[in-house]
Design a protein around this motif. Structure first.
Motif, mmCIF file in Angstrom:
data_model
loop_
_atom_site.group_PDB
_atom_site.id
_atom_site.type_symbol
_atom_site.label_atom_id
_atom_site.label_comp_id
_atom_site.label_asym_id
_atom_site.label_seq_id
_atom_site.Cartn_x
_atom_site.Cartn_y
_atom_site.Cartn_z
ATOM 1 N N ASP A 83 41.725 77.979 -27.506
ATOM 2 C CA ASP A 83 40.596 79.445 -27.886
ATOM 3 C C ASP A 83 40.878 80.098 -27.471
ATOM 4 O O ASP A 83 40.991 80.036 -25.697
ATOM 5 C CB ASP A 83 39.897 78.978 -29.234
ATOM 6 C CG ASP A 83 39.953 78.130 -30.659
ATOM 7 O OD1 ASP A 83 41.884 78.586 -30.621
ATOM 8 O OD2 ASP A 83 39.835 77.758 -31.035
ATOM 9 N N ARG A 84 40.476 81.516 -27.290
ATOM 10 C CA ARG A 84 40.290 82.917 -27.131
ATOM 11 C C ARG A 84 38.334 82.809 -27.438
ATOM 12 O O ARG A 84 38.794 83.207 -28.268
ATOM 13 C CB ARG A 84 41.098 83.911 -26.572
ATOM 14 C CG ARG A 84 42.143 83.633 -26.051
ATOM 15 C CD ARG A 84 42.580 84.691 -26.167
ATOM 16 N NE ARG A 84 42.286 85.669 -27.066
ATOM 17 C CZ ARG A 84 42.880 85.846 -28.598
ATOM 18 N NH1 ARG A 84 43.592 85.045 -28.386
ATOM 19 N NH2 ARG A 84 42.558 86.758 -29.183
ATOM 20 N N MET A 120 38.697 70.311 -23.064
ATOM 21 C CA MET A 120 39.710 70.469 -23.469
ATOM 22 C C MET A 120 39.540 72.456 -22.835
ATOM 23 O O MET A 120 38.023 72.535 -22.181
ATOM 24 C CB MET A 120 39.547 70.968 -25.131
ATOM 25 C CG MET A 120 38.615 72.460 -25.532
ATOM 26 S SD MET A 120 38.399 72.159 -27.504
ATOM 27 C CE MET A 120 37.286 71.841 -27.532
ATOM 28 N N ARG A 121 40.156 73.036 -22.948
ATOM 29 C CA ARG A 121 40.534 74.222 -22.245
ATOM 30 C C ARG A 121 40.062 74.891 -23.182
ATOM 31 O O ARG A 121 41.560 74.805 -23.492
ATOM 32 C CB ARG A 121 41.577 74.359 -21.281
ATOM 33 C CG ARG A 121 41.411 75.287 -19.803
ATOM 34 C CD ARG A 121 42.472 75.883 -19.370
ATOM 35 N NE ARG A 121 42.384 74.573 -17.491
ATOM 36 C CZ ARG A 121 41.640 75.250 -17.074
ATOM 37 N NH1 ARG A 121 42.024 76.461 -16.478
ATOM 38 N NH2 ARG A 121 41.386 74.740 -15.921
ATOM 39 N N ILE A 122 39.288 76.606 -22.889
ATOM 40 C CA ILE A 122 39.407 77.611 -23.537
ATOM 41 C C ILE A 122 39.363 78.667 -22.439
ATOM 42 O O ILE A 122 39.273 78.422 -21.406
ATOM 43 C CB ILE A 122 38.542 77.383 -24.685
ATOM 44 C CG1 ILE A 122 37.010 77.520 -23.919
ATOM 45 C CG2 ILE A 122 38.715 76.426 -25.942
ATOM 46 C CD1 ILE A 122 35.983 77.852 -25.048
ATOM 47 N N GLU A 123 39.562 79.750 -23.248
ATOM 48 C CA GLU A 123 39.253 80.847 -22.585
ATOM 49 C C GLU A 123 38.248 81.598 -22.832
ATOM 50 O O GLU A 123 37.904 81.550 -23.910
ATOM 51 C CB GLU A 123 40.565 81.634 -22.294
ATOM 52 C CG GLU A 123 40.272 83.360 -21.502
ATOM 53 C CD GLU A 123 41.843 83.953 -21.783
ATOM 54 O OE1 GLU A 123 41.445 85.297 -22.514
ATOM 55 O OE2 GLU A 123 42.762 83.566 -21.283
ATOM 56 N N THR A 170 33.047 71.065 -28.984
ATOM 57 C CA THR A 170 33.901 71.108 -29.875
ATOM 58 C C THR A 170 33.174 72.069 -30.849
ATOM 59 O O THR A 170 34.743 71.910 -31.898
ATOM 60 C CB THR A 170 33.940 69.514 -31.090
ATOM 61 O OG1 THR A 170 32.437 69.004 -31.141
ATOM 62 C CG2 THR A 170 34.561 68.609 -29.652
ATOM 63 N N THR A 171 32.762 72.488 -31.306
ATOM 64 C CA THR A 171 32.002 73.532 -31.349
ATOM 65 C C THR A 171 31.807 75.122 -30.929
ATOM 66 O O THR A 171 31.332 74.889 -29.487
ATOM 67 C CB THR A 171 30.617 73.383 -32.705
ATOM 68 O OG1 THR A 171 29.951 73.097 -31.996
ATOM 69 C CG2 THR A 171 31.378 72.128 -33.894
ATOM 70 N N VAL A 172 31.452 76.419 -31.675
ATOM 71 C CA VAL A 172 31.897 77.071 -30.514
ATOM 72 C C VAL A 172 30.045 77.020 -30.086
ATOM 73 O O VAL A 172 29.949 77.465 -29.310
ATOM 74 C CB VAL A 172 31.381 78.033 -31.439
ATOM 75 C CG1 VAL A 172 30.954 80.201 -30.793
ATOM 76 C CG2 VAL A 172 33.145 79.312 -31.691
ATOM 77 N N GLN A 191 32.548 76.438 -37.107
ATOM 78 C CA GLN A 191 33.254 76.858 -36.044
ATOM 79 C C GLN A 191 33.900 75.750 -35.303
ATOM 80 O O GLN A 191 33.290 75.469 -34.132
ATOM 81 C CB GLN A 191 33.579 77.655 -36.292
ATOM 82 C CG GLN A 191 34.478 78.725 -35.137
ATOM 83 C CD GLN A 191 35.935 78.942 -36.606
ATOM 84 O OE1 GLN A 191 35.420 79.093 -38.044
ATOM 85 N NE2 GLN A 191 36.285 78.655 -35.977
ATOM 86 N N PRO A 192 34.845 75.218 -34.846
ATOM 87 C CA PRO A 192 35.880 74.109 -34.513
ATOM 88 C C PRO A 192 36.127 74.618 -33.301
ATOM 89 O O PRO A 192 36.735 76.176 -33.945
ATOM 90 C CB PRO A 192 36.702 73.670 -35.220
ATOM 91 C CG PRO A 192 37.092 74.155 -36.844
ATOM 92 C CD PRO A 192 35.628 75.075 -36.862
#
Length: 65
Positions: free
Chosen positions: A54-55, A1-4, A15-17, A48-49
């Protein structure tokens, strides 16, 4: 997945922080985290997923005065 992460787009498999921190090299580091602008306590990171887009902000303490 792509997050910032700290303003930079990153592709991650986690998949979690907590998983993202480990994947990005902060697994054992003492850092503060915020997810989508909200402070996230260290005790909540494992549960936390993360979702695409998400940032995540990761801040390390600085010494000095």
């Amino acid at each position: 997945m792509r997050i910032e992460v700290n303003g930079e787009p990153r592709d991650i498999a986690a998949t979690t922080v907590a998983g993202a921190l480990s994947e990005l090299g902060w697994g054992e580091a003492r850092v503060a985290t915020a997810l989508n602008g909200e402070f996230l306590p260290s005790a909540a990171r494992a549960e936390q997923p993360l979702r695409d887009g998400d940032r995540l902000e990761v801040l390390a303490p600085m010494q000095g005065g």
